[in-house]
Design a protein around this motif. Structure first.
Motif, PDB file in Angstrom:
ATOM      1  N   GLU A   1       2.742  -7.170  -5.700  1.00  0.00           N
ATOM      2  CA  GLU A   1       3.440  -8.405  -5.303  1.00  0.00           C
ATOM      3  C   GLU A   1       4.702  -8.062  -4.528  1.00  0.00           C
ATOM      4  N   ARG A   2       5.065  -8.984  -3.633  1.00  0.00           N
ATOM      5  CA  ARG A   2       6.303  -8.780  -2.892  1.00  0.00           C
ATOM      6  C   ARG A   2       7.430  -9.517  -3.601  1.00  0.00           C
ATOM      7  N   LYS A   3       7.933  -8.887  -4.663  1.00  0.00           N
ATOM      8  CA  LYS A   3       9.063  -9.472  -5.410  1.00  0.00           C
ATOM      9  C   LYS A   3       9.644  -8.412  -6.356  1.00  0.00           C
TER      10      LYS A   3
ATOM     11  N   MET B   1      13.304  -3.391   0.161  1.00  0.00           N
ATOM     12  CA  MET B   1      12.843  -4.123   1.331  1.00  0.00           C
ATOM     13  C   MET B   1      11.600  -3.449   1.931  1.00  0.00           C
ATOM     14  N   CYS B   2      10.845  -4.240   2.713  1.00  0.00           N
ATOM     15  CA  CYS B   2       9.707  -3.694   3.452  1.00  0.00           C
ATOM     16  C   CYS B   2      10.243  -3.219   4.796  1.00  0.00           C
ATOM     17  N   VAL B   3      10.702  -1.970   4.829  1.00  0.00           N
ATOM     18  CA  VAL B   3      11.518  -1.523   5.960  1.00  0.00           C
ATOM     19  C   VAL B   3      10.721  -1.282   7.239  1.00  0.00           C
ATOM     20  N   SER B   4       9.397  -1.262   7.133  1.00  0.00           N
ATOM     21  CA  SER B   4       8.603  -1.055   8.350  1.00  0.00           C
ATOM     22  C   SER B   4       8.370  -2.362   9.103  1.00  0.00           C
ATOM     23  N   ASN B   5       8.689  -3.487   8.480  1.00  0.00           N
ATOM     24  CA  ASN B   5       8.397  -4.792   9.071  1.00  0.00           C
ATOM     25  C   ASN B   5       9.302  -5.071  10.282  1.00  0.00           C
TER      26      ASN B   5
ATOM     27  N   TYR C   1      10.353   1.478  -4.190  1.00  0.00           N
ATOM     28  CA  TYR C   1      10.144   1.402  -2.748  1.00  0.00           C
ATOM     29  C   TYR C   1       8.844   0.678  -2.395  1.00  0.00           C
ATOM     30  N   CYS C   2       8.793   0.186  -1.143  1.00  0.00           N
ATOM     31  CA  CYS C   2       7.645  -0.607  -0.697  1.00  0.00           C
ATOM     32  C   CYS C   2       6.372   0.256  -0.634  1.00  0.00           C
ATOM     33  N   ARG C   3       5.286  -0.325  -1.156  1.00  0.00           N
ATOM     34  CA  ARG C   3       4.011   0.404  -1.198  1.00  0.00           C
ATOM     35  C   ARG C   3       3.017  -0.119  -0.181  1.00  0.00           C
ATOM     36  N   CYS C   4       3.490  -0.871   0.833  1.00  0.00           N
ATOM     37  CA  CYS C   4       2.545  -1.396   1.816  1.00  0.00           C
ATOM     38  C   CYS C   4       2.075  -0.262   2.742  1.00  0.00           C
ATOM     39  N   PRO C   5       0.897  -0.403   3.330  1.00  0.00           N
ATOM     40  CA  PRO C   5       0.349   0.686   4.159  1.00  0.00           C
ATOM     41  C   PRO C   5       1.263   1.063   5.327  1.00  0.00           C
ATOM     42  N   GLU C   6       1.913   0.066   5.957  1.00  0.00           N
ATOM     43  CA  GLU C   6       2.754   0.352   7.124  1.00  0.00           C
ATOM     44  C   GLU C   6       3.975   1.195   6.717  1.00  0.00           C
ATOM     45  N   CYS C   7       4.547   0.885   5.592  1.00  0.00           N
ATOM     46  CA  CYS C   7       5.689   1.673   5.106  1.00  0.00           C
ATOM     47  C   CYS C   7       5.228   3.081   4.730  1.00  0.00           C
ATOM     48  N   LYS C   8       4.094   3.134   4.041  1.00  0.00           N
ATOM     49  CA  LYS C   8       3.593   4.437   3.596  1.00  0.00           C
ATOM     50  C   LYS C   8       3.294   5.363   4.770  1.00  0.00           C
TER      51      LYS C   8
HETATM   52 ZN   LIG Z   1       6.389  -2.220   3.511  1.00  0.00          ZN
END
Ligand SMILES: [Zn+2]
Length: 798
Positions: free
Chosen positions: A264-266, A279-283, A318-325
């Motif tokens: 979840e994003r929270k 934060m989702c720093v890659s966004n 830290y953010c675990r989204c694919p773009e950040c990773k």
């Molecule tokens: Zn991210």
């Protein structure tokens, strides 16, 4: 600022000076302090400071005037440059010139924030004020008249007396090498004081300042910083940047926030963690929004927003989204979150690219902290990133040096040292001054831009040496530790050799031999915090012999022939050492849960009350930290005075069918209880309290009701006082009866209630003719461990 008329006269005088006249003598009665007709706050305070110090040195109060100096007077021109000095002043620059015709003290002054009321309030604001003129005066006092400021406050000014004044012909220009020189002074700031000292109910009122005293203390400490020439020429902006973003954007832009381990994003925890969300720093939209918001803020306050702050919140999730990773550079088998630097450098590089379209020479501020304190593995660093680098105190010299070099290799040009090293202070003399200084010097060697230390603790007689030597090193980074160390000892005049022996004792024995070699163990015991680990060590690294030896050294210091202002400081050191011994005894006793003997606590508390004003300690801060560490002293801080301790052995009866209340067990005679109930030790939960195999079996996983009983006799001495039974902790709820009557209860409502101390008043039930009472406690435990599991005390109010 330049008074042209005076400057021209002076110029005429200077031309008559014989070059060979190296030193000359001035009579204090002829002296005058000249300031411009229109003076800024820096000049006004500088003139006042000069007047104060000249009076301490010569015994004469030198008048301050903004009118033309009378003939035959010897003038100190404050905020006035000699007419032949046409050179441009750089930011914070300070100059002075001494000649037989006068002394000129001047520098670059500027005030970006005009809101502060008084001149003093303006000049101590080291974010918005440049005070070159003040620095010129302090440089002059420091270098020419050997004035020292070992601690804040005018009663700590140390200066050799002389009348007449002997001066030498000299000129001195100073531009600070470190562009940020900050030892944070937050102790007496409103926000800190209200939140940590005023609101802490376990700090007794005697140790809390009223707003007027608090403000005076604040200004005193901040003026000391200026005396030590702390300030900043550049305005970096390193604070967790996104602490308000959850409140602002969570509904409209949930994609700005880190994808957590639950998908979840929270924030992971719902309450109170919103400011700590990652934060989702890659966004790219998030990056655009950062720049947009900065440009708006920059219009409102260009001074404070010169640099763009992108410091991640203080979280570590830290953010675990694919773009950040994708931005991470991970070693084989390395767990997620271990090394995040490449991601955060890529983020900073991207934000810079966007911001440059609007402001070509923009600089971006970020931390090098926690999982991103290590140099990046692949991602090159843009030269316009300004790092606030947070190393650990326990990094070795080599480790630290390698870290800096690694950062440099990947392109980091602008690094500020931002450290929490001073936070290991527990108020005992410890001897960590050289390690703090060594780490600072590794930074200097690696060309740091400046330093920000969190924070001055204000335990001046015990760790003032650390703060002093550090501040002096920041003023002149080229000098060695030993140079400043000796200077500090010399503020004790003839006692200097003994003071050196005293501080060296702590350093050579406690720090070098006992604490530092065990630093990693201590950090681990403190769950990542060295201070916590030191509290948990329960005085292990000290002994009474250390205090005996150091006391003996101080007695020798005291036997020297000393000037009154130095005698005062030696006496303070003796008292502080006595305080340290008492504090050590309390540390040895442990936390408020472990302590069995509170007499040491009372001794410490009484000592503090008696010597509160004689020892320059920030008591509020110290006690706040002690309370958070649950040091035993907390018991006397909740306004209780121990009278008598209940025996650890109680009588106990299990009540699995909950019939005790119906059968009125609380009214049983003590004879009956003694004859029929079992014995139990209350220093642990009932699951672990028994050695008898049958009971062990019965209570091994017991949840339900259990009854405790004990009889004690109360001394006549406390008759007429409010008396309480103080429980160290009861897991979970309990009802307390004295002589068969319910006197109070403590119900499990909040998550900490099973481990929180509480007290219940009982004096109303005491028959003073008998003085013997029977105490019965009915305990209900619904899950896990249960029972009375910490010491029980009879206590009174103060
Ligand atoms: Zn991210």
């Amino acid at each position: 600022m330049l008074n042209i008329f005076k400057a021209i006269c002076i110029c005429a005088l200077i031309s008559n000076v014989a070059v060979s006249a190296k030193t000359f003598i001035v009579s204090p009665n002829k002296m005058t302090i000249q300031i411009p007709v229109k003076s800024n706050s820096s000049v006004l305070v500088a003139a006042k400071e000069l007047q104060k110090h000249l009076q301490l040195i010569t015994g004469v109060q030198v008048p301050v005037s903004n009118r033309k100096a009378q003939a035959g007077k010897y003038a100190f021109y404050v905020g006035i440059a000699p007419s032949d000095d046409k050179r441009h002043l750089q930011i914070e620059e300070a100059r002075y010139r001494v000649t037989p015709q006068g002394v000129w003290l001047y520098g670059q002054d500027r005030f970006a924030n005009k809101k502060r009321k008084t001149a003093l309030e303006q000049v101590v604001d080291n974010r918005y004020a440049y005070v070159g003129t003040m620095f010129a005066v302090y440089n002059f006092l420091d270098r020419e008249l050997k004035v020292r400021w070992p601690a804040p406050g005018d009663n700590n000014i140390i200066c050799p007396k002389q009348n007449p004044l002997r001066l030498k012909v000299v000129a001195f220009d100073w531009i600070p090498k470190l562009k940020v020189r900050r030892l944070w002074s937050v102790n007496y700031s409103n926000w800190f004081y209200r939140r940590n000292i005023i609101k802490d109910k376990s700090i007794p009122k005697e140790f809390k300042f009223n707003p007027k005293q608090q403000k005076q203390k604040l200004l005193e400490e901040k003026l000391w910083q200026r005396r030590m020439r702390m300030g900043q020429s550049i305005v970096p902006n390193h604070r967790h940047a996104f602490v308000r973003w959850w409140d602002k954007y969570s509904k409209s832009h949930p994609e700005f926030f880190a994808l957590n381990s639950q998908g979840e994003r929270k924030p992971l925890r719902a309450n109170g963690d919103n400011a700590r969300v990652c934060m989702c720093v890659s966004n790219p939209d998030f990056q655009q929004e950062i720049v947009k918001q900065w440009l708006i803020r920059r219009k409102k306050n260009p001074y404070w927003n010169q640099m763009l702050n992108i410091c991640e919140n203080d979280c570590g999730k830290y953010c675990r989204c694919p773009e950040c990773k994708k931005l991470d550079v991970v070693k084989k088998g390395e767990p997620f979150g271990k090394h995040m630097t490449d991601r955060y450098i890529a983020f900073a590089n991207s934000v810079l690219k966007i911001a440059r379209k609007h402001v070509p020479d923009v600089k971006v501020c970020m931390f090098a902290y926690q999982s991103y304190r290590f140099p990046p593995r692949k991602t090159r660093i843009d030269k316009d990133i300004v790092f606030s680098y947070v190393p650990k105190l326990w990094d070795s010299e080599k480790e630290l040096d390698d870290l800096y070099k690694g950062w440099r290799k990947m392109g980091a040009e602008k690094m500020l040292l931002r450290t929490n090293g001073l936070h290991i202070d527990i108020g005992l003399p410890m001897g960590f001054e050289k390690t703090i200084f060594r780490n600072y010097k590794v930074g200097v060697k690696n060309n740091i831009l400046g330093v920000a230390y969190d924070a001055i603790h204000g335990y001046w007689p015990s760790s003032g040496i650390v703060t002093y030597i550090l501040a002096r090193g920041i003023y002149a980074p080229e000098k060695s530790f030993e140079y400043w160390e000796q200077e500090y000892y010399d503020t004790y005049g003839k006692a200097s050799p003994y003071i050196k022996k005293y501080y060296r004792y702590w350093r050579n024995n406690i720090w070098e031999k006992r604490i530092y070699p065990n630093r990693l163990k201590i950090v681990k015991a403190g769950f990542g915090f060295m201070r916590g680990g030191l509290y948990r060590s329960r005085g292990k690294y000290y002994s009474d012999a250390d205090f005996d030896k150091t006391d003996a050294i101080l007695q020798k210091a005291s036997a020297c022939k000393l000037k009154p202002e130095i005698r005062k400081r030696v006496n303070e050191l003796i008292l502080a050492n006595e305080h340290a011994r008492k504090l050590y005894h309390v540390m040895k006793a442990g936390t408020q849960y472990n302590t069995v003997d509170f007499s040491c606590v009372k001794k410490l508390h009484d000592f503090r009350l008696k010597n509160r004003d004689k020892v320059q300690f920030n008591w509020g801060r110290l006690m706040h930290i002690e309370n958070r560490a649950r040091l035993a002293s907390a018991i006397s801080f909740d306004n209780s005075v121990p009278v008598k301790r209940f025996a650890n052995r109680w009588f106990f009866q299990i009540d699995p069918k909950n019939v005790g209340l119906k059968e009125h067990w609380e009214k049983f005679s003590y004879q009956r209880i003694k004859a029929t109930w079992d014995r139990i030790n209350v220093l642990t939960c009932w699951e672990h309290a028994f050695t008898h195999p049958d009971l062990m079996k019965l209570l091994k996983k017991y949840d339900g009701i259990g009854w405790y009983a004990q009889s004690i006799t109360i001394s006549e001495k406390v008759k007429g006082k409010k008396l309480y039974i103080r429980f160290g902790a009861v897991d979970e709820s309990c009802w307390v009866y004295v002589n068969g009557k319910e006197v109070g209860k403590h119900l499990f409502k909040k998550s900490d209630d099973w481990k929180t101390p509480f007290k219940i008043r009982i004096d109303q039930e005491i028959n003073w003719k008998v003085r013997k009472i029977t105490v019965v406690v009915r305990v209900e435990d619904k899950a896990g461990a249960g029972g009375i599991w910490k010491p029980v005390w009879l206590v009174t109010d103060k």
